[in-house]
Design an enzyme around this catalytic site. Structure first.
Site, PDB file in Angstrom:
ATOM      1  N   LYS A 112       0.817  -1.212   0.000  1.00 42.82           N
ATOM      2  CA  LYS A 112       0.000   0.000   0.000  1.00 42.82           C
ATOM      3  C   LYS A 112       0.853   1.265   0.000  1.00 42.82           C
ATOM      4  O   LYS A 112       0.529   2.247  -0.669  1.00 42.82           O
ATOM      5  CB  LYS A 112      -0.950  -0.005   1.199  1.00 42.82           C
ATOM      6  CG  LYS A 112      -2.042  -1.063   1.092  1.00 42.82           C
ATOM      7  CD  LYS A 112      -2.948  -1.062   2.311  1.00 42.82           C
ATOM      8  CE  LYS A 112      -4.032  -2.123   2.175  1.00 42.82           C
ATOM      9  NZ  LYS A 112      -4.932  -2.175   3.351  1.00 42.82           N
ATOM     10  N   LYS A 195      -9.464 -10.769  -9.486  1.00 45.71           N
ATOM     11  CA  LYS A 195     -10.359 -10.978  -8.361  1.00 45.71           C
ATOM     12  C   LYS A 195     -11.402  -9.861  -8.292  1.00 45.71           C
ATOM     13  O   LYS A 195     -11.090  -8.694  -8.537  1.00 45.71           O
ATOM     14  CB  LYS A 195      -9.527 -10.994  -7.070  1.00 45.71           C
ATOM     15  CG  LYS A 195     -10.302 -11.178  -5.788  1.00 45.71           C
ATOM     16  CD  LYS A 195      -9.338 -11.166  -4.601  1.00 45.71           C
ATOM     17  CE  LYS A 195     -10.081 -11.252  -3.282  1.00 45.71           C
ATOM     18  NZ  LYS A 195      -9.138 -11.195  -2.123  1.00 45.71           N
ATOM     19  N   LYS A 198     -13.561  -4.031  -4.970  1.00 48.20           N
ATOM     20  CA  LYS A 198     -13.917  -2.616  -5.120  1.00 48.20           C
ATOM     21  C   LYS A 198     -12.693  -1.777  -5.490  1.00 48.20           C
ATOM     22  O   LYS A 198     -12.814  -0.739  -6.127  1.00 48.20           O
ATOM     23  CB  LYS A 198     -14.516  -2.095  -3.819  1.00 48.20           C
ATOM     24  CG  LYS A 198     -15.890  -2.658  -3.478  1.00 48.20           C
ATOM     25  CD  LYS A 198     -16.964  -2.123  -4.398  1.00 48.20           C
ATOM     26  CE  LYS A 198     -18.341  -2.545  -3.940  1.00 48.20           C
ATOM     27  NZ  LYS A 198     -18.763  -1.922  -2.696  1.00 48.20           N
TER      28      LYS A 198
END
Length: 330
Positions: A112, A195, A198
């Site tokens: 991240k 996959k 969102k």
């Protein structure tokens, strides 16, 4: 009964089909035969920029959907993380036990922070695995139902629990990862090799629990398909049709072979219409129930407050033992 603990972040208005089939459906099954604690981890959602009104809305929406999907307040303890202050208190203890290098090696932080750069990442993104460890250890959980991508977090939790126990005396149950093995790996219906998520940014490829029946019908009828017209399962050559077959099977209970036989000689249009009908009818009562729960906010809050009160009772006992063994004056 063995205790299970798992949590979900309130980071969107709706769960999607992958959330349900990959995790929540199995949470529902684990309620029978286990002492289940399920947490809406709103504090973890604060690691990114947060709109207060949206956080509140999504926390309640998450609770309503979990209940509509089958989490029962009579079988499980459903609660909101921020309503149990012991999470933060034990989280600090876990931070004091964790080495900087140990925290730096957590793959999710590396992934991240690499997108926005470490300098612009929140400190909480670096330390949240310690809060996650506290989430688990507070409840002396035996099993933590998680996906394979969370295994490293469970290993860190076990390391921290073992470290504390060896230094200060037996305090924490060492949890085990209960890796969710779902036969239904649900992919994005617009990018069927990826996959369903969102975070992909492709809203059209995500089947959302709270979408209207018409919206999901339109999405599925617009789903990406493959060359040819045969409805057969081949994950490599026919990822689009294979994904739709998987979705149909997961919700209808039918087998791949049965569906291949039924649609032999028929085109993709007929098959997508059948998948759309199965999805829409499966989700219709769930969406209706979730909306009913959201209409009666007092009742929904009562369920969460009762769950949080039960969670606090367990958490208070664990934190008291932790402080006592550390030498903190009580």
């Amino acid at each position: 009964m063995k205790r299970v603990l798992s949590g979900i972040q309130p980071t969107s208005d709706s769960f999607h089909l992958g959330n349900y089939l990959g995790a929540v459906k199995q949470w529902v099954e684990l309620q029978d035969g286990h002492d289940a604690f399920y947490c809406i981890v709103d504090l973890h959602a604060l690691t990114v920029e947060t709109d207060p009104a949206l956080l509140r809305k999504r926390t309640l929406a998450s609770a309503a959907q979990l209940l509509a999907l089958g989490i029962s307040p009579d079988k499980s303890t459903l609660f909101v993380q921020s309503q149990v202050p012991q999470h933060n208190q034990l989280g600090w203890i876990m931070e004091c036990l964790t080495g900087f290098g140990e925290a730096s090696r957590m793959t999710q932080f590396k992934d991240k922070s690499s997108k926005s750069g470490a300098d612009s990442s929140r400190v909480a993104l670096f330390t949240y695995p310690m809060l996650q460890a506290a989430d688990i250890l507070l409840y002396q959980a035996h099993y933590v139902p998680v996906g394979e991508d969370q295994r490293q977090h469970i290993e860190l939790t076990r390391d921290l629990a073992g470290r504390f126990n060896s230094r200060y005396g037996q305090t924490f149950q060492l949890p085990e990862a209960y890796i969710l093995k779902t036969a239904a790996k649900i992919n994005d219906i617009q990018e069927p090799t990826a996959k369903m998520s969102k975070s992909s940014g492709a809203v059209a490829g995500v089947i959302e629990i709270m979408d209207s029946p018409d919206a999901n019908l339109k999405k599925i009828k617009s789903a990406v398909t493959d060359a040819g017209r045969e409805v057969t399962f081949d994950a490599v050559e026919k990822p689009g049709i294979s994904n739709l077959l998987t979705i149909h099977c997961a919700l209808s209970g039918r087998t791949i072979a049965e569906l291949e036989n039924e649609f032999a000689g028929k085109g993709y249009g007929d098959f997508k219409a059948a998948v759309a009908e199965v999805v829409v009818e499966y989700l219709r009562p769930i969406r209706t129930r979730a909306l009913e729960l959201l209409e009666d906010e007092k009742h929904l809050l009562d369920i969460l407050h009762q769950g949080s009160a039960k969670a606090r009772t367990v958490a208070e006992a664990t934190l008291a033992d932790t402080y006592k063994n550390l030498g903190v004056v009580l």
